[in-house]
Write an enzyme that holds these catalytic residues in place. Structure first.
Site, PDB file in Angstrom:
ATOM      1  N   ARG A   9      13.081 -19.061  28.219  1.00 45.73           N
ATOM      2  CA  ARG A   9      14.562 -19.202  28.557  1.00 45.73           C
ATOM      3  C   ARG A   9      15.883 -19.707  28.016  1.00 45.73           C
ATOM      4  O   ARG A   9      15.968 -20.255  26.565  1.00 45.73           O
ATOM      5  CB  ARG A   9      14.929 -20.751  29.986  1.00 45.73           C
ATOM      6  CG  ARG A   9      13.614 -19.969  30.981  1.00 45.73           C
ATOM      7  CD  ARG A   9      14.015 -18.979  31.940  1.00 45.73           C
ATOM      8  NE  ARG A   9      13.680 -19.254  33.302  1.00 45.73           N
ATOM      9  CZ  ARG A   9      12.612 -18.100  33.237  1.00 45.73           C
ATOM     10  NH1 ARG A   9      12.026 -16.914  31.743  1.00 45.73           N
ATOM     11  NH2 ARG A   9      11.672 -17.567  34.645  1.00 45.73           N
ATOM     12  N   HIS A  38      16.388  -9.837  28.183  1.00 45.60           N
ATOM     13  CA  HIS A  38      15.365 -10.610  29.350  1.00 45.60           C
ATOM     14  C   HIS A  38      14.749  -9.739  29.699  1.00 45.60           C
ATOM     15  O   HIS A  38      14.180  -9.159  31.010  1.00 45.60           O
ATOM     16  CB  HIS A  38      15.953 -11.631  30.206  1.00 45.60           C
ATOM     17  CG  HIS A  38      15.271 -12.150  30.467  1.00 45.60           C
ATOM     18  ND1 HIS A  38      15.835 -13.732  31.317  1.00 45.60           N
ATOM     19  CD2 HIS A  38      14.272 -12.474  30.986  1.00 45.60           C
ATOM     20  CE1 HIS A  38      14.979 -14.337  31.830  1.00 45.60           C
ATOM     21  NE2 HIS A  38      13.904 -13.936  31.876  1.00 45.60           N
TER      22      HIS A  38
HETATM   23  N1  LIG Z   1      11.078 -13.029  28.933  1.00 41.61           N
HETATM   24  C1  LIG Z   1      10.246 -12.650  29.352  1.00 41.61           C
HETATM   25  O1  LIG Z   1      10.234 -12.152  30.026  1.00 41.61           O
HETATM   26  C2  LIG Z   1       9.858 -14.604  30.128  1.00 41.61           C
HETATM   27  C3  LIG Z   1       8.296 -13.564  31.156  1.00 41.61           C
HETATM   28  C4  LIG Z   1       7.676 -14.602  31.592  1.00 41.61           C
HETATM   29  C5  LIG Z   1       7.561 -16.253  31.232  1.00 41.61           C
HETATM   30  N2  LIG Z   1       8.645 -16.359  30.144  1.00 41.61           N
HETATM   31  C6  LIG Z   1       8.561 -17.835  30.364  1.00 41.61           C
HETATM   32  O2  LIG Z   1       7.352 -18.448  29.924  1.00 41.61           O
HETATM   33  C7  LIG Z   1       7.384 -19.568  30.139  1.00 41.61           C
HETATM   34  C8  LIG Z   1       5.835 -20.196  29.717  1.00 41.61           C
HETATM   35  O3  LIG Z   1       4.949 -19.664  30.950  1.00 41.61           O
HETATM   36  P1  LIG Z   1       3.270 -20.051  31.214  1.00 41.61           P
HETATM   37  O4  LIG Z   1       2.841 -19.167  31.974  1.00 41.61           O
HETATM   38  O5  LIG Z   1       3.119 -20.223  29.605  1.00 41.61           O
HETATM   39  O6  LIG Z   1       3.967 -21.443  31.502  1.00 41.61           O
HETATM   40  P2  LIG Z   1       2.799 -22.419  31.278  1.00 41.61           P
HETATM   41  O7  LIG Z   1       1.414 -22.119  31.540  1.00 41.61           O
HETATM   42  O8  LIG Z   1       3.465 -24.272  32.946  1.00 41.61           O
HETATM   43  O9  LIG Z   1       3.106 -23.390  30.214  1.00 41.61           O
HETATM   44  C9  LIG Z   1       3.428 -23.957  29.537  1.00 41.61           C
HETATM   45  C10 LIG Z   1       3.047 -25.069  28.289  1.00 41.61           C
HETATM   46  O10 LIG Z   1       4.589 -26.034  28.018  1.00 41.61           O
HETATM   47  C11 LIG Z   1       4.224 -26.637  27.546  1.00 41.61           C
HETATM   48  N3  LIG Z   1       4.758 -28.383  27.977  1.00 41.61           N
HETATM   49  C12 LIG Z   1       6.067 -28.118  29.313  1.00 41.61           C
HETATM   50  N4  LIG Z   1       6.704 -29.422  28.681  1.00 41.61           N
HETATM   51  C13 LIG Z   1       6.714 -30.009  27.720  1.00 41.61           C
HETATM   52  C14 LIG Z   1       7.521 -30.855  27.004  1.00 41.61           C
HETATM   53  N5  LIG Z   1       8.370 -31.567  27.382  1.00 41.61           N
HETATM   54  N6  LIG Z   1       6.396 -30.840  25.535  1.00 41.61           N
HETATM   55  C15 LIG Z   1       5.900 -29.704  25.513  1.00 41.61           C
HETATM   56  N7  LIG Z   1       5.190 -29.719  25.336  1.00 41.61           N
HETATM   57  C16 LIG Z   1       5.307 -29.242  27.248  1.00 41.61           C
HETATM   58  C17 LIG Z   1       3.223 -27.232  28.587  1.00 41.61           C
HETATM   59  O11 LIG Z   1       2.000 -28.141  27.999  1.00 41.61           O
HETATM   60  P3  LIG Z   1       0.194 -29.031  29.002  1.00 41.61           P
HETATM   61  O12 LIG Z   1      -0.191 -27.618  28.657  1.00 41.61           O
HETATM   62  O13 LIG Z   1       0.042 -29.969  28.194  1.00 41.61           O
HETATM   63  O14 LIG Z   1       1.053 -28.559  30.550  1.00 41.61           O
HETATM   64  C18 LIG Z   1       2.119 -26.453  28.565  1.00 41.61           C
HETATM   65  O15 LIG Z   1       1.105 -25.879  27.038  1.00 41.61           O
HETATM   66  C19 LIG Z   1       8.047 -20.008  31.216  1.00 41.61           C
HETATM   67  O16 LIG Z   1       8.218 -20.736  31.762  1.00 41.61           O
HETATM   68  C20 LIG Z   1       8.631 -18.863  31.600  1.00 41.61           C
HETATM   69  O17 LIG Z   1      10.156 -19.495  31.007  1.00 41.61           O
HETATM   70  C21 LIG Z   1       9.901 -15.315  30.293  1.00 41.61           C
END
Ligand SMILES: NC(=O)c1ccc[n+]([C@@H]2O[C@H](COP(=O)([O-])OP(=O)(O)OC[C@H]3O[C@@H](n4cnc5c(N)ncnc54)[C@H](OP(=O)(O)O)[C@@H]3O)[C@@H](O)[C@H]2O)c1
Length: 313
Positions: free
Chosen positions: A228, A276
């Protein structure tokens, strides 16, 4: 006969057009925000990416909200989210795989010095002095080892890169070094030649890609942000590149989107800008998630991928 669940879809017209037809055929009554008249008290479910301020709060009978994207910051940074209403986010293998292609592409572009080689080609220079390194010599650090970060890490590990990940909780993926919590962020950064951000945008992770973070990376590191725009401080990225602390950056997300015409990121020779589009939620998978989720809520069954609203992801 029991009443059909009523779903309110609020999305930009392009997305709404993609989703409306298949949703309408799924046994629910669909109302498209801005297109259809509806009575707020009759709406059971909402589907959106960034709902207009006040919309969700104006729906008193909401049973659940579905996010069109994996990230839910568009709901939770808006302080009027009705916190008692479950929020379900989009999780899909296709989305993770597409994100992995973006991350692998830009990792390889940097690792193989492709920008410099393209530049040399345009100038007719036979740049044989720029020998490629072996993949195991490049250390990739992934911020966020969730659904997407883990798949990206595995793909890069399988290409031979030295991969590590940072998350809140310790992970145990084969061949991927795990760093956990704020206490280990510094040591994680110190060994990341390429830093990839795949964190959710929360109170804790906002503006994490800043000058202090860049200063802890090895000199000449590369940044990839596909999470993001709120994670990054753009003037710090430019300053770090101009000082040589960062070698460059590939950015798919921005502090303001669309990226303003006046942004210096557009023409910076060491920055790749994409609009994006690292991955787009697949309409078929999204429709399935929503229809399946609604059916489960209606039957009183557990629903997968419900967000922890206090934690923010
Ligand atoms: N650019 C694009 O087109 C696009 C498309 C899709 C998604 N995205 C982005 O990708 C992001 C990630 O997606 P996802 O599905 O992989 O999310 P997710 O499954 O919720 O994974 C989030 C990860 O971040 C870690 N995390 C969260 N807060 C943290 C902190 N304060 N300190 C350290 N680690 C932290 C979590 O740790 P734990 O495992 O320990 O909980 C988890 O490993 C989305 O939120 C979105 O913003 C972008």
């Amino acid at each position: 006969m029991s009443k059909r669940p009523r779903l309110l879809l609020s999305a930009p017209a392009y997305w709404a057009n993609l989703w409306a037809d298949p949703l309408e055929q799924g046994g629910i009554d669909l109302f498209v925000y801005g297109r259809d008249a509806f009575q707020p008290e009759t709406i059971d479910y909402a589907l959106s990416f960034r709902p207009p301020p006040g919309l969700l709060k104006s729906l008193p009978s909401l049973k659940a909200v579905f996010s069109l994207g994996a990230g839910v910051d568009g709901f939770l940074t808006n302080s009027d989210y009705p916190k008692h209403v479950p929020l379900v986010r989009f999780v899909d293998d296709t989305l993770s795989r597409e994100m992995a292609t973006y991350v692998v592409l830009h990792t390889l572009m940097f690792h193989r010095n492709q920008r410099a080689l393209d530049d040399a080609q345009r100038k007719g220079i036979w740049l044989q002095s720029m020998l490629p390194r072996r993949t195991e010599e490049t250390r990739v650090g992934i911020l966020g080892m969730g659904e997407i970060g883990t798949l990206c890490a595995e793909r890069l590990r399988d290409l031979g890169f030295a991969v590590s990940g940072w998350s809140r909780s310790r992970k145990n993926a084969e061949g991927i070094k795990s760093f956990a919590g704020d206490g280990e962020l510094g040591s994680f950064l110190a060994q990341s030649d390429i830093l990839v951000c795949l964190l959710p945008l929360t109170r804790e992770t906002k503006a994490i890609l800043n000058a202090k973070t860049f200063a802890q990376l090895p000199r000449g590191a590369f940044l990839i942000n596909a999470a993001r725009g709120g994670h990054q401080i753009e003037r710090d990225i430019i300053a770090a590149i101009d000082s040589g602390q960062l070698a460059g950056a590939a950015l798919d997300v921005f502090e303001a989107e669309p990226l303003p015409e006046s942004s210096p990121l557009w023409n910076h020779p060491k920055i790749t800008v994409t609009p994006h589009i690292a991955a787009i939620s697949d309409p078929t998978a999204s429709v399935h998630m929503v229809l399946d989720g609604i059916a489960r809520f209606e039957r009183g069954e557990p629903v997968p991928n419900v967000v922890d609203i206090e934690r923010g992801y």
